[in-house]
Motif scaffolding. Structure first.
Motif, mmCIF file in Angstrom:
data_model
loop_
_atom_site.group_PDB
_atom_site.id
_atom_site.type_symbol
_atom_site.label_atom_id
_atom_site.label_comp_id
_atom_site.label_asym_id
_atom_site.label_seq_id
_atom_site.Cartn_x
_atom_site.Cartn_y
_atom_site.Cartn_z
ATOM 1 N N THR A 62 47.681 -3.431 -6.767
ATOM 2 C CA THR A 62 46.891 -2.265 -6.390
ATOM 3 C C THR A 62 45.839 -1.974 -7.452
ATOM 4 O O THR A 62 46.150 -1.893 -8.645
ATOM 5 N N ASN A 63 44.601 -1.767 -7.019
ATOM 6 C CA ASN A 63 43.489 -1.617 -7.950
ATOM 7 C C ASN A 63 43.379 -0.164 -8.415
ATOM 8 O O ASN A 63 42.639 0.649 -7.851
ATOM 9 N N VAL A 64 44.127 0.160 -9.465
ATOM 10 C CA VAL A 64 44.090 1.522 -10.004
ATOM 11 C C VAL A 64 42.762 1.788 -10.700
ATOM 12 O O VAL A 64 42.324 2.941 -10.793
ATOM 13 N N LEU A 65 42.120 0.723 -11.191
ATOM 14 C CA LEU A 65 40.818 0.898 -11.846
ATOM 15 C C LEU A 65 39.773 1.382 -10.842
ATOM 16 O O LEU A 65 38.992 2.305 -11.118
ATOM 17 N N ASP A 66 39.763 0.751 -9.679
ATOM 18 C CA ASP A 66 38.822 1.152 -8.634
ATOM 19 C C ASP A 66 39.061 2.621 -8.234
ATOM 20 O O ASP A 66 38.102 3.384 -8.016
ATOM 21 N N PHE A 67 40.320 2.999 -8.173
ATOM 22 C CA PHE A 67 40.654 4.379 -7.834
ATOM 23 C C PHE A 67 40.174 5.337 -8.918
ATOM 24 O O PHE A 67 39.642 6.422 -8.621
ATOM 25 N N ALA A 68 40.355 4.951 -10.182
ATOM 26 C CA ALA A 68 39.912 5.799 -11.294
ATOM 27 C C ALA A 68 38.407 6.033 -11.239
ATOM 28 O O ALA A 68 37.926 7.141 -11.494
ATOM 29 N N VAL A 69 37.648 4.984 -10.896
ATOM 30 C CA VAL A 69 36.191 5.103 -10.792
ATOM 31 C C VAL A 69 35.820 6.040 -9.646
ATOM 32 O O VAL A 69 34.919 6.882 -9.772
ATOM 33 N N LYS A 70 36.507 5.913 -8.503
ATOM 34 C CA LYS A 70 36.226 6.787 -7.363
ATOM 35 C C LYS A 70 36.538 8.248 -7.693
ATOM 36 O O LYS A 70 35.895 9.169 -7.160
ATOM 37 N N ASN A 110 33.414 -1.910 -13.459
ATOM 38 C CA ASN A 110 34.116 -0.634 -13.321
ATOM 39 C C ASN A 110 34.648 -0.125 -14.652
ATOM 40 O O ASN A 110 34.649 1.078 -14.923
ATOM 41 N N LEU A 111 35.118 -1.054 -15.496
ATOM 42 C CA LEU A 111 35.588 -0.636 -16.818
ATOM 43 C C LEU A 111 34.460 -0.020 -17.634
ATOM 44 O O LEU A 111 34.660 0.950 -18.372
ATOM 45 N N PHE A 112 33.257 -0.595 -17.483
ATOM 46 C CA PHE A 112 32.119 -0.019 -18.203
ATOM 47 C C PHE A 112 31.696 1.334 -17.627
ATOM 48 O O PHE A 112 31.040 2.132 -18.291
ATOM 49 N N LYS A 113 32.055 1.595 -16.373
ATOM 50 C CA LYS A 113 31.794 2.923 -15.812
ATOM 51 C C LYS A 113 32.751 3.951 -16.414
ATOM 52 O O LYS A 113 32.418 5.131 -16.528
ATOM 53 N N VAL A 114 33.935 3.490 -16.785
ATOM 54 C CA VAL A 114 34.912 4.377 -17.420
ATOM 55 C C VAL A 114 34.599 4.535 -18.905
ATOM 56 O O VAL A 114 34.550 5.649 -19.438
ATOM 57 N N TYR A 115 34.375 3.406 -19.570
ATOM 58 C CA TYR A 115 34.072 3.410 -21.008
ATOM 59 C C TYR A 115 32.563 3.239 -21.167
ATOM 60 O O TYR A 115 32.067 2.156 -21.464
ATOM 61 N N ASP A 116 31.838 4.341 -20.936
ATOM 62 C CA ASP A 116 30.384 4.263 -20.786
ATOM 63 C C ASP A 116 29.608 4.790 -21.998
ATOM 64 O O ASP A 116 28.494 5.294 -21.854
ATOM 65 N N ARG A 117 30.180 4.671 -23.184
ATOM 66 C CA ARG A 117 29.439 5.043 -24.386
ATOM 67 C C ARG A 117 28.709 3.803 -24.900
ATOM 68 O O ARG A 117 29.324 2.815 -25.287
ATOM 69 N N TYR A 118 27.365 3.823 -24.884
ATOM 70 C CA TYR A 118 26.574 2.670 -25.320
ATOM 71 C C TYR A 118 25.949 2.896 -26.699
ATOM 72 O O TYR A 118 25.343 1.995 -27.259
ATOM 73 N N ASP A 119 26.120 4.105 -27.196
ATOM 74 C CA ASP A 119 25.694 4.380 -28.573
ATOM 75 C C ASP A 119 26.778 3.977 -29.557
ATOM 76 O O ASP A 119 26.566 3.948 -30.765
ATOM 77 N N VAL A 120 27.947 3.656 -29.019
ATOM 78 C CA VAL A 120 29.082 3.239 -29.846
ATOM 79 C C VAL A 120 29.583 1.895 -29.321
ATOM 80 O O VAL A 120 29.918 1.770 -28.141
ATOM 81 N N ASN A 121 29.642 0.899 -30.189
ATOM 82 C CA ASN A 121 30.097 -0.436 -29.797
ATOM 83 C C ASN A 121 31.528 -0.622 -30.282
ATOM 84 O O ASN A 121 31.770 -1.097 -31.386
ATOM 85 N N TYR A 122 32.483 -0.211 -29.450
ATOM 86 C CA TYR A 122 33.883 -0.264 -29.853
ATOM 87 C C TYR A 122 34.279 -1.687 -30.260
ATOM 88 O O TYR A 122 33.995 -2.663 -29.557
ATOM 89 N N THR A 123 34.985 -1.777 -31.396
ATOM 90 C CA THR A 123 35.373 -3.058 -31.970
ATOM 91 C C THR A 123 36.876 -3.087 -32.200
ATOM 92 O O THR A 123 37.429 -2.141 -32.774
ATOM 93 N N ASP A 124 37.537 -4.180 -31.725
ATOM 94 C CA ASP A 124 38.982 -4.263 -31.968
ATOM 95 C C ASP A 124 39.241 -4.949 -33.304
ATOM 96 O O ASP A 124 38.304 -5.275 -34.057
ATOM 97 N N GLU A 125 40.497 -5.202 -33.625
ATOM 98 C CA GLU A 125 40.855 -5.742 -34.939
ATOM 99 C C GLU A 125 40.305 -7.147 -35.168
ATOM 100 O O GLU A 125 40.088 -7.560 -36.302
#
Length: 521
Positions: A62-70, A110-125
């Motif tokens: 089930t696409n919970v991401l698609d639901f979150a965007v909607k 869709n993930l970029f619609k949720v995490y839509d800050r482009y002034d911040v380039n999130y970086t993992d470890e």
């Protein structure tokens, strides 16, 4: 309680399946997920969704991401004392990076619609950033927004992660490539494997349009490395375009370019003619007898690749035949034989015989005389590819009804069918096959392709034996017999001796002749 990996996967899938009746057929106004879940809880849920899809894409989840965007859900990060979100943060987008299954689908967008800050380039470890993810998956709108906020297109990262331009090229994302280059991405940068962007394209099979885009903007005086592009080019039109953009700019370039052309799998003669014309128009000299790093000339490569028309082009433009050395067996194996098709062995065998026959004719027509060492190379080549092996079928295989019905429709010339040809004596067949290359007429005939494989093998084997006999072994053996007997017998006696012998027998006669290795046959 310890939960093994399989049980854990089952729990995850069950979780999303339990959510299915709640979100798949939602009616009415969508809920405000920010009021129902904490940010950490939504982060966890979306990460679990991505990791489950990433590892088990064959399952319906089930696409919970698609639901979150909607629902209009947007990530709202915690802020530091200066009022800015922290750069070091692992999000579901970082987890999506290694999932090739997500390419071309809506999940990353869709993930970029949720995490839509482009002034911040999130970086993992590991040093992986959202900008890398956008470049890899071809999210050109996201890449554009990051660049508008001043993101460096040459983002320096740990060696294990490719640069943005390499990622975009590897995925064939032309719009992203253009955006990065317009913002001064370095077209000469190298990744961990020391590959340039152009080499990345080559490894992916070559994309002419993508390559043109790579060099459309001559940033920092960067110009296309024409010789590499010639290797990349898929056809004559593409290769010609690169030649016109910079081939033969100096003597060294002209030499390297000519060698590359002579190693091409197709269009070699036309490409060489084009190179000579371009260089003539620029009043530049091409060193037609120049040596590559292995000490080989373009003419040697033309012969080793079995390109008779290319042999003519090189000789027409001044290749020195008096200094020509026939290619070695190793060179032939690096040339045409490297393309030997094990699936269509009989077709490749016909191509070898026709090709060797044709290039030798072109050389001899210009005055070159084969010596015993050349003949030994040719014979070893034929033997290596089983061209002396007789067909396992009965000698009257050509009387089979299947072969007869089809072979009558295969014309070798207007007055001769394959059916008639295989019934001729070797002497008559040799004369008819002497003047023309039947390779394309036969193996690309629609009718010939209708034959069963055993009759394809048999007909090719038969024709190869006749062509080898007429072009090489009969005349070589006759010359050797004349030397061995000091021409004491009438010529028809020698012909009677030769007639019943196989090609291999004729070669043994050549070996018995007391001649110097380098002496002409």
């Amino acid at each position: 309680m310890k939960i093994n990996r399989r049980s854990n996967v089952k729990l995850k899938v069950n979780l999303f399946n339990e959510l299915d009746p709640l979100i798949s057929n939602w009616e009415g106004q969508y809920p405000d997920l920010k009021k129902l879940f904490r940010r950490e809880e939504m982060d966890w849920l979306l990460k679990e969704y991505v990791t489950t899809v990433k590892s088990y894409e064959h399952l319906r989840i089930t696409n919970v991401l698609d639901f979150a965007v909607k629902c209009g859900y947007k990530d709202k990060p915690d802020l530091d004392k200066s009022g800015k979100p922290p750069l070091r943060r692992a999000t579901p987008l970082h987890q999506a990076f290694g999932c090739s299954f997500l390419v071309g689908c809506s999940n990353v967008q869709n993930l970029f619609k949720v995490y839509d800050r482009y002034d911040v380039n999130y970086t993992d470890e590991s040093g992986l950033t959202h900008f890398h993810v956008a470049c890899k998956f071809g999210c050109d709108d996201v890449v554009g927004k990051f660049l508008e906020f001043g993101q460096n297109p040459n983002l320096l990262v740990p060696k294990s992660i490719d640069r943005p331009l390499h990622l975009a090229l590897a995925g064939g994302h032309k719009k992203v490539v253009e955006l990065l280059l317009k913002h001064d991405a370095d077209p000469n940068s190298v990744n961990e494997n020391k590959l340039t962007p152009l080499q990345t394209i080559c490894i992916k099979g070559g994309d002419f349009d993508l390559t043109k885009r790579l060099f459309a903007l001559k940033n920092n005086n960067v110009y296309p490395p024409v010789n590499t592009l010639l290797i990349l080019a898929n056809d004559y039109v593409e290769a010609k375009s690169w030649l016109e953009r910079g081939a033969g700019q100096n003597k060294a370039d002209g030499l390297r370019t000519l060698h590359i052309i002579c190693k091409r799998k197709n269009d070699a003669a036309d490409m060489a003619e084009t190179l000579f014309k371009i260089c003539d128009d620029r009043h530049q000299l091409v060193q037609v007898d120049g040596l590559d790093k292995k000490g080989r000339t373009p003419l040697q490569w033309a012969v080793a690749n079995l390109w008779p028309n290319l042999v003519d082009v090189l000789l027409d433009h001044g290749a020195d035949l008096s200094k020509f050395t026939f290619p070695t067996l190793k060179h032939f194996n690096e040339g045409f034989m490297s393309q030997f098709n094990l699936t269509w062995v009989h077709v490749s065998q016909m191509r070898i015989v026709s090709g060797v026959r044709a290039v030798v004719k072109r050389l001899e027509k210009r005055g070159y005389k084969l010596n015993r060492m050349d003949a030994k190379t040719i014979t070893t080549l034929f033997d290596e590819y089983k061209l002396f092996k007789k067909t396992d079928l009965d000698r009257l295989w050509y009387d089979d009804d299947e072969f007869t019905s089809i072979a009558k429709k295969i014309t070798m010339n207007p007055d001769l069918s394959l059916h008639d040809l295989v019934r001729l004596s070797p002497e008559k067949a040799e004369k008819l096959l002497r003047c023309k290359d039947y390779y394309h007429d036969l193996v690309f005939s629609c009718e010939w392709m209708k034959l069963s494989q055993k009759f394809q093998f048999a007909s090719v084997t038969h024709l190869c034996h006749i062509m080898l006999r007429g072009c090489f072994y009969k005349r070589w053996a006759l010359g050797s017999l004349l030397k061995l007997t000091h021409t004491k017998l009438p010529i028809f006696c020698y012909e009677m001796i030769i007639e019943p012998l196989t090609n291999k027998d004729l070669w043994h006669i050549c070996l018995a002749s007391p001649s110097e290795t380098r002496k002409s046959l």
